[in-house]
Motif scaffolding. Structure first.
Motif, PDB file in Angstrom:
ATOM      1  N   SER A   1     -14.927   4.290  13.433  1.00 43.11           N
ATOM      2  CA  SER A   1     -14.839   3.020  14.139  1.00 43.11           C
ATOM      3  C   SER A   1     -15.874   1.879  13.701  1.00 43.11           C
ATOM      4  N   ASP A   2     -16.951   2.734  13.198  1.00 37.32           N
ATOM      5  CA  ASP A   2     -18.080   1.799  12.717  1.00 37.32           C
ATOM      6  C   ASP A   2     -17.492   1.015  11.300  1.00 37.32           C
ATOM      7  N   LEU A   3     -16.876   1.799  10.414  1.00 39.81           N
ATOM      8  CA  LEU A   3     -16.430   1.372   9.180  1.00 39.81           C
ATOM      9  C   LEU A   3     -15.184   0.223   9.569  1.00 39.81           C
ATOM     10  N   HIS A   4     -14.551   0.609  10.592  1.00 39.39           N
ATOM     11  CA  HIS A   4     -13.583  -0.344  10.946  1.00 39.39           C
ATOM     12  C   HIS A   4     -13.949  -1.732  11.445  1.00 39.39           C
ATOM     13  N   ARG A   5     -15.198  -1.718  12.170  1.00 38.70           N
ATOM     14  CA  ARG A   5     -15.706  -2.868  12.751  1.00 38.70           C
ATOM     15  C   ARG A   5     -16.414  -3.580  11.399  1.00 38.70           C
ATOM     16  N   ILE A   6     -17.019  -2.891  10.639  1.00 39.53           N
ATOM     17  CA  ILE A   6     -17.426  -3.482   9.455  1.00 39.53           C
ATOM     18  C   ILE A   6     -16.397  -4.449   8.677  1.00 39.53           C
ATOM     19  N   THR A   7     -15.360  -3.640   8.477  1.00 42.52           N
ATOM     20  CA  THR A   7     -14.380  -3.883   7.728  1.00 42.52           C
ATOM     21  C   THR A   7     -13.729  -5.129   8.171  1.00 42.52           C
ATOM     22  N   LYS A   8     -13.447  -5.224   9.468  1.00 39.95           N
ATOM     23  CA  LYS A   8     -12.985  -6.529  10.260  1.00 39.95           C
ATOM     24  C   LYS A   8     -13.963  -7.727  10.017  1.00 39.95           C
ATOM     25  N   ALA A   9     -15.202  -7.300  10.121  1.00 40.75           N
ATOM     26  CA  ALA A   9     -16.228  -8.297  10.025  1.00 40.75           C
ATOM     27  C   ALA A   9     -16.250  -8.941   8.510  1.00 40.75           C
ATOM     28  N   PHE A  10     -16.036  -7.922   7.659  1.00 37.94           N
ATOM     29  CA  PHE A  10     -15.958  -8.197   6.167  1.00 37.94           C
ATOM     30  C   PHE A  10     -14.900  -9.196   5.800  1.00 37.94           C
ATOM     31  N   GLU A  11     -13.571  -8.919   6.196  1.00 36.50           N
ATOM     32  CA  GLU A  11     -12.489  -9.851   5.821  1.00 36.50           C
ATOM     33  C   GLU A  11     -12.658 -10.895   6.695  1.00 36.50           C
ATOM     34  N   ARG A  12     -13.309 -11.048   7.672  1.00 39.78           N
ATOM     35  CA  ARG A  12     -13.417 -12.260   8.494  1.00 39.78           C
ATOM     36  C   ARG A  12     -14.330 -13.348   7.673  1.00 39.78           C
ATOM     37  N   LEU A  13     -15.259 -12.510   7.062  1.00 42.13           N
ATOM     38  CA  LEU A  13     -16.302 -13.309   6.173  1.00 42.13           C
ATOM     39  C   LEU A  13     -15.474 -13.910   5.104  1.00 42.13           C
ATOM     40  N   GLU A  14     -14.677 -12.997   4.349  1.00 43.63           N
ATOM     41  CA  GLU A  14     -13.987 -13.392   3.061  1.00 43.63           C
ATOM     42  C   GLU A  14     -13.165 -14.566   3.412  1.00 43.63           C
TER      43      GLU A  14
ATOM     44  N   PHE B   1     -21.252  -9.853  10.183  1.00 42.20           N
ATOM     45  CA  PHE B   1     -20.975  -8.729   9.030  1.00 42.20           C
ATOM     46  C   PHE B   1     -22.423  -7.794   9.016  1.00 42.20           C
ATOM     47  N   HIS B   2     -23.483  -8.474   8.733  1.00 45.04           N
ATOM     48  CA  HIS B   2     -24.672  -7.893   8.535  1.00 45.04           C
ATOM     49  C   HIS B   2     -25.012  -7.277   9.926  1.00 45.04           C
ATOM     50  N   GLN B   3     -24.704  -7.729  10.976  1.00 50.32           N
ATOM     51  CA  GLN B   3     -25.001  -6.997  12.193  1.00 50.32           C
ATOM     52  C   GLN B   3     -24.126  -5.829  12.684  1.00 50.32           C
ATOM     53  N   ALA B   4     -23.086  -5.983  12.028  1.00 56.17           N
ATOM     54  CA  ALA B   4     -22.067  -4.740  11.853  1.00 56.17           C
ATOM     55  C   ALA B   4     -22.484  -3.530  11.207  1.00 56.17           C
ATOM     56  N   ILE B   5     -23.208  -3.921  10.147  1.00 56.56           N
ATOM     57  CA  ILE B   5     -23.907  -2.987   9.336  1.00 56.56           C
ATOM     58  C   ILE B   5     -25.183  -2.234   9.898  1.00 56.56           C
ATOM     59  N   VAL B   6     -25.922  -3.195  10.629  1.00 59.80           N
ATOM     60  CA  VAL B   6     -27.102  -2.602  11.124  1.00 59.80           C
ATOM     61  C   VAL B   6     -26.748  -1.684  12.201  1.00 59.80           C
TER      62      VAL B   6
ATOM     63  N   GLN C   1     -20.344  -6.124  -2.893  1.00 59.74           N
ATOM     64  CA  GLN C   1     -20.818  -4.886  -3.334  1.00 59.74           C
ATOM     65  C   GLN C   1     -21.254  -3.952  -2.305  1.00 59.74           C
ATOM     66  N   LEU C   2     -21.948  -4.784  -1.137  1.00 60.96           N
ATOM     67  CA  LEU C   2     -22.437  -3.951  -0.280  1.00 60.96           C
ATOM     68  C   LEU C   2     -21.550  -3.174   0.806  1.00 60.96           C
ATOM     69  N   TYR C   3     -20.594  -4.074   0.780  1.00 59.38           N
ATOM     70  CA  TYR C   3     -19.350  -3.701   1.926  1.00 59.38           C
ATOM     71  C   TYR C   3     -18.862  -2.315   1.182  1.00 59.38           C
ATOM     72  N   HIS C   4     -18.460  -2.389  -0.078  1.00 58.00           N
ATOM     73  CA  HIS C   4     -17.772  -1.229  -0.771  1.00 58.00           C
ATOM     74  C   HIS C   4     -18.859   0.011  -0.748  1.00 58.00           C
ATOM     75  N   ALA C   5     -20.322  -0.380  -1.085  1.00 55.50           N
ATOM     76  CA  ALA C   5     -21.066   0.921  -1.081  1.00 55.50           C
ATOM     77  C   ALA C   5     -21.294   1.511   0.424  1.00 55.50           C
ATOM     78  N   VAL C   6     -21.219   0.714   1.337  1.00 60.03           N
ATOM     79  CA  VAL C   6     -21.409   1.356   2.730  1.00 60.03           C
ATOM     80  C   VAL C   6     -19.991   2.265   3.033  1.00 60.03           C
ATOM     81  N   LEU C   7     -18.981   1.377   2.638  1.00 58.20           N
ATOM     82  CA  LEU C   7     -17.779   2.116   2.881  1.00 58.20           C
ATOM     83  C   LEU C   7     -17.632   3.295   2.255  1.00 58.20           C
ATOM     84  N   ARG C   8     -18.236   3.428   0.948  1.00 61.70           N
ATOM     85  CA  ARG C   8     -17.978   4.997   0.204  1.00 61.70           C
ATOM     86  C   ARG C   8     -19.159   5.885   0.550  1.00 61.70           C
ATOM     87  N   GLY C   9     -20.241   5.303   1.549  1.00 57.19           N
ATOM     88  CA  GLY C   9     -21.204   6.264   1.676  1.00 57.19           C
ATOM     89  C   GLY C   9     -21.988   6.227   0.647  1.00 57.19           C
TER      90      GLY C   9
END
Lengths: 258, 258
Positions: B115-128, B142-147, B193-201
């Motif tokens: 669910s974290d990754l889902h939130r991060i993804t949504k935030a990322f897409e909105r940012l893009e 986006f940054h907040q979601a990661i934090v 880059q950050l998004y993908h790194a987090v997504l892939r662990g």
DNA sequence: CCTAAAAAACTGGTCCGACCAGTTGGCAAT
DNA sequence: ATTGCCAACTGGTCGGACCAGTTTTTTAGG
């Protein structure tokens, strides 16, 4: 203003201003409801609020009583109260401190002036000379001197806050770790390494050592707690049940809202 | 142990674990009652307890919110006062943020749930998808979601307070940097880059990228300021773009003083 | 079509009445 | 007198009803 708040205020004044002494019993909920002419729900909400503030304690079947300890109404840091009582927070704190102490050491190695180095040296010498069983103040002074040598006021402020939080959450690490001979010597070695790295301006080394130091402390405390060698805790504990609980069970995810 | 106390504890955990940032809204009483499978009375009592501790604030018709209090000693005001106006503080802030954002990214990569990754993804897409010239809120989200995915409440609260300090010190970096085409594309690349790194662990990579990102922003601002291309500063007032929260309450607060 | 007023759908605040669950004290049977 | 049970406290929990602010949606008017 909600009635419950009003009742809370009135009860609080009733307790603090006069009448009710610590340990004394408070009228029953139904009695209060009748006398103050509000519903019992309101009384219960008000009592829970006072309970949250630590002003009263409630026991099933017996009643509510004024708490023995009624500290000054001012010295409460709201979020801190929450942090204490949740053991995991201690490790969260140390996790963050690992990063920040590392950065502080690195910056100190890079930026320390001659007077900074002088202060650090004096703090270090005091720490070396201090009684290993009660050197908490000296220990703290040494780290503090390094942090201040980073010349980053934001860093100084944050680490100061974290230190306060730790004091609320757990009796300082020194109290738990110093009694162990092996741990103590290890920590002493860290201090010496850190001191020399900073003194020689070896920034990366200083950072690495400081981080390793905090991580070592964290892992040591984790180990100690796991083996049941109770970590000395302070703050408002839950009385009789000596169950550590470790806060690992209530994991139901309730936060799924979009 | 009374259910209400249990709920109080679980709500605390919810705030801590879920990384609910100060000012954030808590699910409604009826919602909580349904999800936790208890009566609303219990929820209300638990909330009043948290209210008594100052952890949450409740407003009629609107909801309950995590209190806007930062874990820090009483010298909060002087600090704010000292910080705002001194440009160097901005770089001190970014210096610390470099470390903490890095750690947050690392921990997020390690600990993020689905669910974290889902939130991060949504935030990322909105940012893009957002307009590059006014995407400050999306950027922050986006940054907040990661934090928050770091699951370290201490980290969440510190970064939240640093954000507030930055808002006091300077109009967010985005406002200064985004107009520059080259900087903007660079930042966009960092985010991807950050998004993908987090997504892939990929924890180390995520940490490295996040740190590089903050460092890049800091150095860019330094460069801009040095070449006289004035950094847009703001005083106490909020600008047009990013407004933190709570628009219409000043009036009410004044009326409510009694 | 767009705007503005009305209505519905939220939010928390209050009350009620019922019942469960510990605690205590008195009265009855032993 | 002792035991044991029951009634009367105490707080704990529940569900529903309704009031009072706030936000969103719908609807009626221009």
């Amino acid at each position: 203003m909600p009635i419950a708040q009003e009742i809370t205020y009135r009860l609080e004044r009733l307790i603090l201003d006069g009448g009710l002494a610590p340990g004394q019993k408070i009228p029953s909920e139904r009695q209060l409801a009748t006398r103050l002419d509000v519903s019992r729900s309101i009384i219960r909400e008000a009592l829970h609020e006072l309970q949250g503030r630590g002003i009263i304690e409630t026991r099933h079947g017996k009643g509510s009583f004024v708490s023995q300890i009624v500290p000054g109404p001012e010295d409460e840091r709201p979020l801190m109260q929450m942090f204490s009582g949740h053991p995991r927070t201690l490790y969260d704190l140390l996790e963050v401190r690992e990063q920040l102490e590392g950065q502080a050491a690195q910056l100190a190695a890079e930026r320390a002036t001659r007077s900074d180095l002088h202060r650090i040296t004096k703090a270090f010498e005091r720490l070396e000379a201090a009684d290993p069983l009660s050197n908490a103040p000296a220990d703290h002074a040494f780290h503090q001197a390094i942090v201040e040598a980073s010349h980053n006021p934001v860093l100084v402020h944050i680490l100061s806050s974290l230190k306060n939080l730790m004091l609320l959450t757990v009796q300082a690490s020194v109290a738990n770790l110093n009694p162990k001979e092996d741990l103590r010597s290890q920590i002493g070695k860290h201090h010496r390494q850190l001191y020399h790295a900073v003194l020689r301006g070896q920034a990366r080394a200083a950072q690495r050592i400081a981080m390793a130091h905090v991580r070592y402390v964290r892992e040591a405390m984790q180990r100690i707690e796991q083996q049941g060698d109770e970590v000395i805790r302070m703050g408002v504990s839950q009385g009789t049940s000596a169950k550590p609980a470790t806060a690992g069970e209530c994991r139901k995810d309730v936060a799924n809202q979009e």
